[in-house]
Design a protein around this motif. Structure first.
Motif, PDB file in Angstrom:
ATOM      1  N   LYS A 162       0.836  -1.198   0.000  1.00 47.26           N
ATOM      2  CA  LYS A 162       0.000   0.000   0.000  1.00 47.26           C
ATOM      3  C   LYS A 162       0.876   1.255   0.000  1.00 47.26           C
ATOM      4  CE  LYS A 162      -1.828   1.334   3.799  1.00 47.26           C
ATOM      5  NZ  LYS A 162      -2.625   1.425   5.043  1.00 47.26           N
ATOM      6  N   LYS A 163       0.564   2.194  -0.868  1.00 47.69           N
ATOM      7  CA  LYS A 163       1.342   3.425  -0.985  1.00 47.69           C
ATOM      8  C   LYS A 163       1.374   4.164   0.346  1.00 47.69           C
ATOM      9  CE  LYS A 163       1.848   7.597  -3.806  1.00 47.69           C
ATOM     10  NZ  LYS A 163       3.271   7.301  -4.071  1.00 47.69           N
ATOM     11  N   GLY A 164       2.593   4.538   0.770  1.00 46.58           N
ATOM     12  CA  GLY A 164       2.755   5.254   2.016  1.00 46.58           C
ATOM     13  C   GLY A 164       2.769   4.361   3.241  1.00 46.58           C
ATOM     14  N   GLY A 165       2.689   3.046   3.027  1.00 49.11           N
ATOM     15  CA  GLY A 165       2.669   2.104   4.141  1.00 49.11           C
ATOM     16  C   GLY A 165       4.061   1.768   4.650  1.00 49.11           C
ATOM     17  N   MET A 166       4.103   0.812   5.546  1.00 51.86           N
ATOM     18  CA  MET A 166       5.363   0.439   6.175  1.00 51.86           C
ATOM     19  C   MET A 166       6.367  -0.091   5.161  1.00 51.86           C
ATOM     20  SD  MET A 166       6.035  -2.355   9.165  1.00 51.86           S
ATOM     21  CE  MET A 166       7.704  -2.628   9.785  1.00 51.86           C
ATOM     22  N   TYR A 167       5.900  -0.891   4.213  1.00 52.57           N
ATOM     23  CA  TYR A 167       6.797  -1.485   3.218  1.00 52.57           C
ATOM     24  C   TYR A 167       7.563  -0.389   2.468  1.00 52.57           C
ATOM     25  CZ  TYR A 167       8.260  -4.783  -0.451  1.00 52.57           C
ATOM     26  OH  TYR A 167       9.000  -5.559  -1.302  1.00 52.57           O
ATOM     27  N   GLU A 168       6.840   0.573   1.974  1.00 48.32           N
ATOM     28  CA  GLU A 168       7.463   1.664   1.207  1.00 48.32           C
ATOM     29  C   GLU A 168       8.421   2.465   2.078  1.00 48.32           C
ATOM     30  OE1 GLU A 168       5.562   5.664  -0.321  1.00 48.32           O
ATOM     31  OE2 GLU A 168       5.083   4.045  -1.746  1.00 48.32           O
ATOM     32  N   LYS A 169       8.032   2.735   3.328  1.00 46.77           N
ATOM     33  CA  LYS A 169       8.876   3.520   4.229  1.00 46.77           C
ATOM     34  C   LYS A 169      10.174   2.789   4.552  1.00 46.77           C
ATOM     35  CE  LYS A 169       4.962   5.916   6.379  1.00 46.77           C
ATOM     36  NZ  LYS A 169       4.158   6.073   7.616  1.00 46.77           N
ATOM     37  N   LYS A 170      10.094   1.488   4.765  1.00 44.14           N
ATOM     38  CA  LYS A 170      11.291   0.707   5.089  1.00 44.14           C
ATOM     39  C   LYS A 170      12.258   0.654   3.904  1.00 44.14           C
ATOM     40  CE  LYS A 170      10.692  -0.743   9.340  1.00 44.14           C
ATOM     41  NZ  LYS A 170      11.668  -0.422  10.413  1.00 44.14           N
ATOM     42  N   ASP A 173      14.077   3.760   3.591  1.00 45.21           N
ATOM     43  CA  ASP A 173      15.038   3.933   4.685  1.00 45.21           C
ATOM     44  C   ASP A 173      16.256   2.999   4.542  1.00 45.21           C
ATOM     45  OD1 ASP A 173      15.910   5.178   7.008  1.00 45.21           O
ATOM     46  OD2 ASP A 173      15.026   3.654   8.312  1.00 45.21           O
ATOM     47  N   GLY A 174      16.319   2.272   3.424  1.00 50.36           N
ATOM     48  CA  GLY A 174      17.501   1.453   3.162  1.00 50.36           C
ATOM     49  C   GLY A 174      17.421   0.023   3.628  1.00 50.36           C
ATOM     50  N   PHE A 175      16.250  -0.455   4.018  1.00 48.70           N
ATOM     51  CA  PHE A 175      16.094  -1.836   4.456  1.00 48.70           C
ATOM     52  C   PHE A 175      15.996  -2.773   3.249  1.00 48.70           C
ATOM     53  CE2 PHE A 175      15.106   0.223   8.371  1.00 48.70           C
ATOM     54  CZ  PHE A 175      15.254  -0.709   9.389  1.00 48.70           C
ATOM     55  N   GLU A 176      16.552  -3.975   3.404  1.00 49.13           N
ATOM     56  CA  GLU A 176      16.301  -5.056   2.461  1.00 49.13           C
ATOM     57  C   GLU A 176      15.078  -5.807   2.971  1.00 49.13           C
ATOM     58  OE1 GLU A 176      17.840  -5.860  -0.370  1.00 49.13           O
ATOM     59  OE2 GLU A 176      19.250  -4.192  -0.200  1.00 49.13           O
ATOM     60  N   VAL A 177      14.337  -6.442   2.078  1.00 48.05           N
ATOM     61  CA  VAL A 177      13.106  -7.106   2.496  1.00 48.05           C
ATOM     62  C   VAL A 177      13.004  -8.506   1.911  1.00 48.05           C
ATOM     63  CG1 VAL A 177      11.778  -6.105   0.589  1.00 48.05           C
ATOM     64  CG2 VAL A 177      10.584  -6.887   2.643  1.00 48.05           C
ATOM     65  N   LEU A 178      12.485  -9.407   2.708  1.00 46.77           N
ATOM     66  CA  LEU A 178      12.166 -10.761   2.258  1.00 46.77           C
ATOM     67  C   LEU A 178      10.673 -10.961   2.453  1.00 46.77           C
ATOM     68  CD1 LEU A 178      12.878 -13.662   1.341  1.00 46.77           C
ATOM     69  CD2 LEU A 178      13.237 -14.211   3.766  1.00 46.77           C
ATOM     70  N   ASP A 259      -5.678   1.574   9.522  1.00 47.39           N
ATOM     71  CA  ASP A 259      -4.613   1.003   8.684  1.00 47.39           C
ATOM     72  C   ASP A 259      -3.253   1.547   9.053  1.00 47.39           C
ATOM     73  OD1 ASP A 259      -6.328  -0.572   7.312  1.00 47.39           O
ATOM     74  OD2 ASP A 259      -6.714   0.910   5.744  1.00 47.39           O
ATOM     75  N   GLU A 260      -3.217   2.391  10.091  1.00 53.70           N
ATOM     76  CA  GLU A 260      -1.918   2.984  10.470  1.00 53.70           C
ATOM     77  C   GLU A 260      -1.004   1.893  10.982  1.00 53.70           C
ATOM     78  OE1 GLU A 260      -2.266   5.953  13.409  1.00 53.70           O
ATOM     79  OE2 GLU A 260      -0.113   6.369  13.519  1.00 53.70           O
ATOM     80  N   GLU A 261       0.244   1.895  10.514  1.00 52.67           N
ATOM     81  CA  GLU A 261       1.185   0.826  10.852  1.00 52.67           C
ATOM     82  C   GLU A 261       2.259   1.350  11.781  1.00 52.67           C
ATOM     83  OE1 GLU A 261       2.598  -0.412   7.085  1.00 52.67           O
ATOM     84  OE2 GLU A 261       0.641  -1.052   6.406  1.00 52.67           O
TER      85      GLU A 261
END
Length: 271
Positions: A162-170, A173-178, A259-261
Motif C-alpha cells: 500500500k502506498k505510504g505504508g510500512m513497506y514503502e517507508k522501510k 530507509d535502506g532496508f532489504e526485504v524478504l 490502517d496505520e502501521e
C-alpha cells in the motif's frame, strides 16, 4: 585499481592481531601472506595451534601431502587456494584453504554476522525459510539481531505494498526485504545492518508488558558455543485461523486510522 580503506586494514592484520571476528575480513591469499616469516616470531611458534584454530573458524583447511599437479588442480577446482606455510625453521607444509560459505542460518555466528550485507542475509533467510521469522530458533534470532535491525509485518497480499505504508517507508530507509507467502497473506521481514559503533542490542517485546517497557534495550551475552535450551521451532500463523478481526500486525490499533502501521514485532492473538 585504487586501494580502499578496507584493503589497507586487511593488510595491517597479522597472525598475532587476527581474531575470530576479523578473520572473516581476509581472503585465502591473505592467510598465506600472514604466515610468511611467522616462523621467525617466537610468540607465533609457541602458539601455532591457537592461530590455526582462529583461521579454521572462517576457513576450511586441508593439508596436501602430494606435490603432484593433479592433486593441486583437484583442490583448485573445488575453490581452494593452495600454497605453502612454514610452521618453523624445519617444517614447511602445503595447505589448501577455502573460505567457509555462509549458506544457511546455522552458518551464522556472532563472529561473522557483521561481515555480511543485508542483501546476503536476506538470501540466507530465503534459502532456509518456510514458516517466517518465528520459525527461527531464539539463538539464531539473537545472532542476527546483534548485527541487524529486524522488523516484520504480516498483511494480506493486496495491502502489503500500500502506498505510504510500512513497506514503502522501510525500503526508502535502506532496508532489504524478504517476502514470505502465507496463503493469502504475506510476511515481510525487513533487515538493515546496524552501525559498526553500535553495541549488539535486542528489543524485547513481551505480550502483556507495559508499553513503556516494550522497547527496553538489553545487551546480548555471547552464548554461541553454549547449548541452547530454547532452541525450538515455532509455527507461523495458520492462514485458516487468521481473520480480519483477529490479526495483529505492526499497526497502532488505537489511532484514528485503522490502517496505520507501527513498528512493533508481530503478535498473533487468538480470538
Amino acid at each position: 585499481m585504487k586501494e580502499t580503506s578496507q584493503d589497507t586494514a586487511t593488510k595491517a592484520l597479522t597472525l598475532k592481531t587476527l581474531t575470530k571476528s576479523s578473520v572473516w575480513d581476509v581472503q585465502e591469499n591473505d592467510i598465506f601472506r600472514m604466515w610468511e616469516g611467522a616462523d621467525k616470531d617466537a610468540e607465533v611458534k609457541d602458539n601455532v595451534r591457537r592461530y590455526v584454530d582462529i583461521i579454521r573458524s572462517a576457513f576450511m583447511i586441508e593439508e596436501v601431502n602430494s606435490d603432484a599437479p593433479v592433486v593441486k588442480a583437484k583442490y583448485e577446482k573445488q575453490g581452494y587456494k593452495v600454497g605453502q606455510v612454514r610452521i618453523d625453521e624445519n617444517q614447511k607444509i602445503t595447505w589448501a584453504i577455502k573460505k567457509r560459505p555462509i549458506m544457511r542460518v546455522t552458518d551464522l555466528t556472532y563472529e561473522n554476522i557483521r561481515h555480511i550485507t543485508a542483501t546476503k542475509l536476506v538470501e540466507v533467510l530465503d534459502r532456509n525459510f518456510g514458516g517466517g521469522w518465528d520459525s527461527l530458533s531464539q539463538s539464531i534470532k539473537d545472532i542476527i539481531e546483534s548485527g541487524f535491525d529486524i522488523s516484520t509485518t504480516t498483511l494480506p497480499k493486496d495491502r502489503l505494498h500500500k502506498k505510504g505504508g510500512m513497506y514503502e517507508k522501510k525500503i526508502d530507509d535502506g532496508f532489504e526485504v524478504l517476502e514470505v507467502p502465507k496463503g493469502t497473506w504475506v510476511e515481510a521481514i525487513f533487515a538493515k545492518a546496524k552501525p559498526e559503533s553500535e553495541k549488539p542490542r535486542m528489543k524485547f517485546n513481551s505480550y502483556g508488558d507495559d508499553e513503556e517497557n516494550d522497547d527496553e534495550d538489553v545487551e546480548i551475552e555471547d552464548n554461541y558455543n553454549k547449548p541452547d535450551e530454547d532452541d525450538i521451532e515455532l509455527d507461523g500463523p495458520n492462514d485458516d485461523e487468521i481473520t480480519e478481526d483477529n490479526y495483529s500486525t505492526m499497526m497502532d490499533l488505537g489511532g484514528d486510522d485503522p490502517d496505520e502501521e507501527a513498528e512493533n514485532m508481530v503478535d498473533y492473538v487468538d480470538d
